[in-house]
Design a protein around this motif. Structure first.
Motif, PDB file in Angstrom:
ATOM      1  N   ARG A 107       0.938  -1.067   0.067  1.00  0.00           N
ATOM      2  CA  ARG A 107      -0.008  -0.085   0.156  1.00  0.00           C
ATOM      3  C   ARG A 107       0.981   1.345  -0.094  1.00  0.00           C
ATOM      4  O   ARG A 107       1.654   1.540   1.045  1.00  0.00           O
ATOM      5  CB  ARG A 107      -0.871  -0.044   1.459  1.00  0.00           C
ATOM      6  CG  ARG A 107      -1.688   1.386   1.374  1.00  0.00           C
ATOM      7  CD  ARG A 107      -2.586   1.554   2.348  1.00  0.00           C
ATOM      8  NE  ARG A 107      -4.095   0.332   2.278  1.00  0.00           N
ATOM      9  CZ  ARG A 107      -5.034   0.551   1.581  1.00  0.00           C
ATOM     10  NH1 ARG A 107      -5.135   1.773   0.606  1.00  0.00           N
ATOM     11  NH2 ARG A 107      -6.073  -0.140   1.312  1.00  0.00           N
ATOM     12  N   VAL A 108       0.975   2.147  -1.246  1.00  0.00           N
ATOM     13  CA  VAL A 108       1.606   3.056  -1.285  1.00  0.00           C
ATOM     14  C   VAL A 108       3.327   2.496  -1.102  1.00  0.00           C
ATOM     15  O   VAL A 108       3.856   2.508  -2.223  1.00  0.00           O
ATOM     16  CB  VAL A 108       1.343   4.249  -0.515  1.00  0.00           C
ATOM     17  CG1 VAL A 108       2.108   5.390  -0.718  1.00  0.00           C
ATOM     18  CG2 VAL A 108      -0.154   4.528  -0.611  1.00  0.00           C
TER      19      VAL A 108
ATOM     20  N   ASP B 239      -3.241   0.229  -3.661  1.00  0.00           N
ATOM     21  CA  ASP B 239      -3.597   1.576  -4.058  1.00  0.00           C
ATOM     22  C   ASP B 239      -4.066   1.498  -5.512  1.00  0.00           C
ATOM     23  O   ASP B 239      -4.823   1.990  -6.096  1.00  0.00           O
ATOM     24  CB  ASP B 239      -2.822   2.444  -3.637  1.00  0.00           C
ATOM     25  CG  ASP B 239      -1.288   2.204  -3.880  1.00  0.00           C
ATOM     26  OD1 ASP B 239      -0.563   3.025  -4.601  1.00  0.00           O
ATOM     27  OD2 ASP B 239      -0.550   1.373  -3.711  1.00  0.00           O
TER      28      ASP B 239
ATOM     29  N   SER C  71      -7.221  -0.520  -6.254  1.00  0.00           N
ATOM     30  CA  SER C  71      -8.298   0.182  -5.797  1.00  0.00           C
ATOM     31  C   SER C  71      -8.653   1.266  -6.708  1.00  0.00           C
ATOM     32  O   SER C  71      -9.938   1.345  -7.112  1.00  0.00           O
ATOM     33  CB  SER C  71      -8.071   0.821  -4.278  1.00  0.00           C
ATOM     34  OG  SER C  71      -8.045  -0.017  -3.478  1.00  0.00           O
TER      35      SER C  71
ATOM     36  N   HIS D  21      -1.289   8.618  -0.620  1.00  0.00           N
ATOM     37  CA  HIS D  21      -2.412   7.698   0.161  1.00  0.00           C
ATOM     38  C   HIS D  21      -3.753   8.346  -0.124  1.00  0.00           C
ATOM     39  O   HIS D  21      -3.801   9.685   0.143  1.00  0.00           O
ATOM     40  CB  HIS D  21      -2.094   7.705   1.666  1.00  0.00           C
ATOM     41  CG  HIS D  21      -0.860   7.125   1.981  1.00  0.00           C
ATOM     42  ND1 HIS D  21      -0.812   5.868   2.704  1.00  0.00           N
ATOM     43  CD2 HIS D  21       0.515   7.423   2.101  1.00  0.00           C
ATOM     44  CE1 HIS D  21       0.488   5.485   3.039  1.00  0.00           C
ATOM     45  NE2 HIS D  21       1.163   6.379   2.643  1.00  0.00           N
TER      46      HIS D  21
ATOM     47  N   ALA E 175      -9.766   6.384  -3.046  1.00  0.00           N
ATOM     48  CA  ALA E 175      -9.164   5.290  -4.328  1.00  0.00           C
ATOM     49  C   ALA E 175     -10.412   4.394  -4.764  1.00  0.00           C
ATOM     50  O   ALA E 175     -10.749   3.620  -3.624  1.00  0.00           O
ATOM     51  CB  ALA E 175      -7.897   4.819  -4.117  1.00  0.00           C
TER      52      ALA E 175
ATOM     53  N   HIS F 234      -5.329   2.409   5.949  1.00  0.00           N
ATOM     54  CA  HIS F 234      -4.104   3.359   5.839  1.00  0.00           C
ATOM     55  C   HIS F 234      -3.252   3.449   7.192  1.00  0.00           C
ATOM     56  O   HIS F 234      -3.562   3.533   8.045  1.00  0.00           O
ATOM     57  CB  HIS F 234      -4.582   4.699   5.514  1.00  0.00           C
ATOM     58  CG  HIS F 234      -5.348   4.631   4.005  1.00  0.00           C
ATOM     59  ND1 HIS F 234      -4.602   4.911   2.828  1.00  0.00           N
ATOM     60  CD2 HIS F 234      -6.671   4.465   3.704  1.00  0.00           C
ATOM     61  CE1 HIS F 234      -5.411   4.804   1.842  1.00  0.00           C
ATOM     62  NE2 HIS F 234      -6.661   4.524   2.338  1.00  0.00           N
TER      63      HIS F 234
END
Length: 827
Positions: A365-366, A440, A443, A532, A536, A719
């Motif tokens: 994630r990111v 991300d 999404s 972030h 998304a 997140h």
């Protein structure tokens, strides 16, 4: 039918596809383009876990889009994970395609395969219960331990309210076409073979079997023969494909073998079907199960494979004619076992070895990598290498992060997003690569096909260059699309109660209040280049992009001079109550109203003035009404605990709309109101609805009172940093606090506003971003700079004063605590 053509059928937003083997080139070039082209953008592929490893070791080309446009998750079974099930779900219904085809080029377009289809609507029916049973079966393998898969399931269920309420059934049921069917799977107390036999309640005349693979002793066929006692067992074989165990044929005296005899010549018969013909019906079993005990089981043994089959009860000879088998099952085409060559078997795949080579599952994630190691892996005895799309190592740094569950690492010193990951062991060996799912990125790729109304709204948004009231309509339309028309369905970011069934898991993500969220967050870093975005995958993210675009933050900022900007903003508000270039005429010294006019002209001019005044008042009333409606919405959602990221986006949008509609104060002009454009309908003072007070009331709605609404803002802990879309809103709020307190108005008014907003601003600053470094960070100052460029001059406030005011305000908050936290007296 041609199976690959069915992937282009419209009406579905989600697909889950199971397969034994996987050829990524076939999926990405045959299946995926058709799915996405038909609006099915939420896609999951579930192959056998060991065959997935086999594909990633070179049996298939490396995927280009896995982990970005679709997810891949391996599944296991006691022997092999073998089902061929294609489930599709839409808002108005779903369907299953049960068959024999793997997701390989030969399975999709080469072999002779057999599939059956069941479709349903949103009303309760036998078909719907079968589709629900397929979903229930798949939940065993689409694991909830992976964040991306959890998100995909939540997204699907939010857009398929009928599936949440559907009753799953694997019993034999009557269909709308007056036939009967049942969805049969492994994983139950009885095997598929026994359940199939139990559904036949009349004497069997003929048992027809088509299968590419068999038990060495024909054990499964012998079991069915014993249970059903057919007069004849007919087996279709291809003598050129030497797989049939001919020496076992003598154990079935009623067995007849039939040559292929040119039937679909040139194609490997990979289809699997068992047809029990009776006087009144054809009882058909089709799907993934070969005629083996491992697949079908028997009364004292359920089998070891995972399989999916479809039972159909059809009128006599229906299936024979549909499959064009009548010409094959003819006495002149029989063949004696002695005429068949000895069986030859391919070398078995090293499945156990492949299982030991798998490194586990990786998600990003990111800039945070999460690794769920395979059970055979000791995380302390290896390191992780990230690989790019071509399989080359990405030079980067992986810094361990604290985690009570799976190992987590922050990725730094690279701008390249990983596609794969592998392990490097202490002795220098490398593991097989594994797909890295970019949560991300995935999404953002998952989105429904938009309705015509939505497309029209978004097209209008693309053409806008200023925040206008139409933006609130856009948000309404998109929110209805994102959060589902079912009013009982919870918004995305609030606590979830599961899928409505007692035996299903509860909330997938831990949902925290904003205070809890920021207390456990990872601090934002200035060097972070990835974003972030809590929106998304939501259509509402397009509104966020629009707001950033008009602030010049998308890298393609339009440099618009004041006159052009006024024209564009006038179009956005669509008031039509100005001269073609009124401000330019005033600046040039034009003197209006001096010429002699006839009574008729005076009357027309007066009518125009009244119309303009009425339009300005109507626009002002709309703005004030929008602010009041927002306040009521926040109050209602605060009381129900449903305040979420969509509400924060609405706050930012409405604040920018108010800024666009605000005019300069009169203090500098010695009581004389300066000229302003028609869309600037909110004055700076002298009115209970002056823009500082309208802005102030909006800010008070979220940050003011004895129990500020922000304390009921809930976010998912998916997140680990404060998302950028929230930070952008907080920066917009800081800017609004500053312009309200620095407006060019009388000292009396300024004192009133400062007294009113000062304490609220202190609370808002320290509640939203509670460290000095974050409050003065580049992302905050970028938004403040963008707001200054867009609106400061129109409000008659020096941009430098706003930026310096923000810095001074932050410095004052932290004067009593040099550790970087605000003093308690400021909160």
């Amino acid at each position: 039918m041609k199976l690959y053509e069915r992937f282009a059928d419209k009406g579905y937003h989600t697909s889950i596809l199971t397969t034994f083997g996987i050829d990524f080139d076939a999926y990405e070039n045959i299946v995926l383009p058709r799915l996405r082209g038909a609006g099915c953008r939420n896609n999951i592929v579930v192959p056998d876990a060991r065959m997935l490893t086999h594909a990633l070791t070179g049996a298939s080309t490396l995927p280009d889009h896995a982990g970005k446009l679709y997810t891949v998750t391996g599944a296991t079974a006691r022997q092999v994970f073998h089902p061929k099930l294609f489930l599709q779900i839409g808002r108005k219904g779903g369907r299953i395609i049960v068959g024999s085809a793997n997701i390989t080029s030969s399975g999709l377009a080469g072999n002779l395969e057999l599939v059956g289809t069941i479709s349903c609507g949103e009303e309760d029916s036998a078909e719907q219960r079968m589709v629900a049973a397929a979903w229930q079966y798949l939940t065993r393998f689409v694991g909830l331990d992976q964040e991306a898969l959890r998100g995909q399931q939540d997204w699907m269920l939010a857009r398929a309210p009928w599936l949440r309420l559907a009753v799953a059934s694997t019993e034999k049921m009557g269909l709308a076409d007056q036939t009967e069917a049942a969805f049969l799977t492994t994983g139950t107390e009885t095997g598929i073979g026994q359940r199939f036999a139990d559904m036949i309640d009349e004497p069997v005349i003929r048992l027809i079997v088509v299968s590419p693979y068999w038990d060495m002793g024909l054990a499964a066929l012998s079991y069915l023969n014993e249970r059903l006692s057919p007069e004849e067992v007919s087996v279709v074989i291809d003598p050129a494909v030497v797989q049939f165990p001919k020496d076992a044929a003598s154990a079935l005296p009623n067995l007849k073998l039939y040559r292929r005899n040119g039937f679909q010549e040139g194609r490997f018969i990979h289809a699997k079907t068992i047809i029990a013909q009776t006087q009144s019906a054809d009882h058909v079993l089709l799907g993934s199960a070969n005629c083996t005990l491992a697949a079908l089981g028997r009364e004292d043994y359920v089998g070891e494979n995972e399989e999916v089959c479809l039972y159909r009860r059809l009128p006599p000879d229906t299936i024979i004619h549909a499959l064009d088998l009548a010409g094959v099952l003819d006495e002149e085409h029989t063949i004696e076992p002695a005429e068949i060559d000895e069986p030859e078997f391919d070398d078995d795949l090293p499945l156990e070895e492949l299982a030991e080579q798998a490194p586990g599952e990786f998600e990003v994630r990111v800039d945070v990598l999460v690794w769920r190691p395979a059970s055979s892996i000791d995380p302390a005895g290896c390191t992780i290498e990230l690989l790019d799309q071509n399989g080359s190592v990405i030079p980067c740094t992986l810094s361990p992060l604290h985690s009570e569950r799976s190992p987590r690492f922050q990725i730094s010193e690279t701008d390249v997003r990983p596609s794969f990951a592998r392990l490097v062991f202490s002795d220098g060996r490398h593991s097989v690569p594994a797909i890295v799912t970019l949560i991300d990125r995935l999404s953002s790729a998952i989105r429904e096909t938009r309705s015509r109304k939505t497309e029209n709204v978004l097209r209008g948004l693309d053409e806008e260059t200023e925040a206008g009231l139409m933006l609130m309509e856009v948000l309404d339309v998109l929110e209805r699309l994102d959060l589902d028309a079912d009013k009982d369905q919870a918004p995305i970011s609030i606590p979830k109660a599961g899928h409505g069934k007692d035996d299903e898991p509860a909330a997938h993500y831990e949902v925290l209040s904003y205070e809890q969220f920021i207390a456990g967050r990872r601090p934002r870093t200035a060097e972070a280049s990835l974003t972030h975005n809590s929106l998304a995958g939501s259509e509402a993210t397009l509104v966020r992009g629009f707001l950033n675009r008009i602030l010049g933050m998308d890298g393609q900022r339009d440099e618009i001079d004041d006159a052009d900007d006024d024209d564009l903003m006038r179009d956005a508000f669509n008031l039509g109550d100005e001269t073609d270039n009124a401000e330019a005429a005033i600046a040039a010294g034009a003197d209006f109203g001096k010429e002699e006019k006839t009574p008729e002209e005076e009357k027309r001019d007066e009518a125009v003035r009244k119309r303009k005044a009425a339009q300005r008042k109507a626009t002002k009333d709309q703005l004030v009404s929008a602010a009041l409606k927002f306040g009521q919405r926040i109050k209602d959602r605060q009381e129900s605990g449903q305040l979420d990221n969509h509400d924060i986006l609405r706050l930012r949008a409405l604040l920018m709309i108010i800024a666009a509609a605000s005019g300069k104060g009169s203090e500098a002009k010695k009581g004389k109101q300066p000229p302003r454009s028609s869309f600037q309908v909110l004055s700076a003072e002298g009115d209970k609805n002056s823009w500082p007070f309208v802005m102030g009331r909006l800010l008070f709605t979220v940050f003011g009172g004895n129990d500020p609404a922000i304390r009921q803002l809930y976010l998912s802990n998916e997140h680990d940093q404060i998302p950028d879309d929230l930070v952008e809103c907080w920066a917009t709020c800081y800017w609004c606090f500053q312009v309200c307190m620095q407006a060019s108005i009388s000292e009396i008014e300024k004192t009133r506003i400062t007294k009113y907003l000062g304490p609220i601003a202190s609370y808002a600053y320290t509640m939203t971003l509670p460290t000095k470094a974050e409050l003065l960070g580049d992302d905050i100052m970028t938004i403040i700079g963008g707001m200054n460029s867009r609106y400061a001059d129109k409000l008659g406030i020096e941009p430098a004063a706003i930026g310096n005011g923000h810095r001074s305000f932050v410095e004052n908050l932290f004067t009593l605590n040099k550790a970087g936290s605000p003093s308690k007296s400021c909160i």
